[in-house]
Design a protein around this motif. Structure first.
Motif, PDB file in Angstrom:
ATOM      1  N   THR A   1       0.838  -1.191   0.000  1.00 11.85           N
ATOM      2  CA  THR A   1       0.000   0.000   0.000  1.00 11.85           C
ATOM      3  C   THR A   1       0.878   1.248   0.000  1.00 11.85           C
TER       4      THR A   1
ATOM      5  N   LEU B   1      -0.358   4.282   4.574  1.00 14.89           N
ATOM      6  CA  LEU B   1      -1.573   3.473   4.727  1.00 14.89           C
ATOM      7  C   LEU B   1      -1.287   2.152   5.440  1.00 14.89           C
TER       8      LEU B   1
ATOM      9  N   ASP C   1      -1.154  -1.806   6.326  1.00 16.86           N
ATOM     10  CA  ASP C   1      -0.760  -2.933   5.476  1.00 16.86           C
ATOM     11  C   ASP C   1      -0.339  -4.065   6.402  1.00 16.86           C
TER      12      ASP C   1
END
Length: 177
Positions: free
Chosen positions: A16, A20, A22
């Motif tokens: 990602t 973000l 992950d």
């Protein structure tokens, strides 16, 4: 205390972007012992309850597990790791790991548990620099199904066979075989 060279990879499993969440990955390769010609690869990923993959929002919040137990001299063992070096920034950014390495070392505490027992500290992994990819250590993909510790096996054996085939297919697909 025994110390030696370790090559590692700290990565985002699904890739990602940016910060973000992950699946956080930690892999390392070490020599089994002074005389061993074959190294030992250990792969871990953010998880919960030892065997359940779990995405994470930050490197520090992740508890890394092998997801599969290790068999050794008739016993069943689990390995897990936790980041002990504070990293700057928010979220799960690969850049934060690079910044941590630029500022010094990035260290993980490795723990082991026998069977369902409690975890105890086994080792500390300390990474002191990022490799650029041209080093010989970077040529071989990590694969715990073919490179493991002396007398150590991944359990259960049937799952190890499936995992070995998946790693082989992944290497072939990337042209790394």
């Amino acid at each position: 205390m025994v110390s030696g060279d370790v090559v590692g990879r700290i990565s985002k499993g699904a890739g990602t972007p940016g910060t973000l969440p992950d699946f956080a990955g930690l892999a390392w390769r070490m020599q089994r012992d002074a005389d061993a010609q074959v190294p030992w690869d250990v792969l871990t990923v953010s998880s919960t309850a030892r065997v359940v993959l779990r995405p994470t929002r930050s490197w520090a919040a992740a508890e890394y597990s092998t997801l599969m137990p290790l068999g050794y001299r008739g016993g069943v063992y689990w390995l897990r790791a936790r980041l002990v070096t504070p990293l700057s920034g928010d979220g799960l950014s690969v850049d934060a790991v690079g910044d941590g390495l630029a500022a010094g070392t990035v260290a993980f505490e490795v723990q082991q548990a026998r069977g369902g027992g409690p975890f105890t500290t086994l080792a500390t992994l300390s990474f002191d620099r990022a490799l650029c990819g041209d080093e010989p250590e970077c040529d071989q993909p990590f694969d715990p199904t073919v490179r493991s510790g002396a007398e150590v096996t991944l359990l259960p054996h049937w799952l190890t066979s499936l995992r070995r085939a998946a790693y082989r297919n992944s290497r072939e697909g990337r042209g790394a075989e």
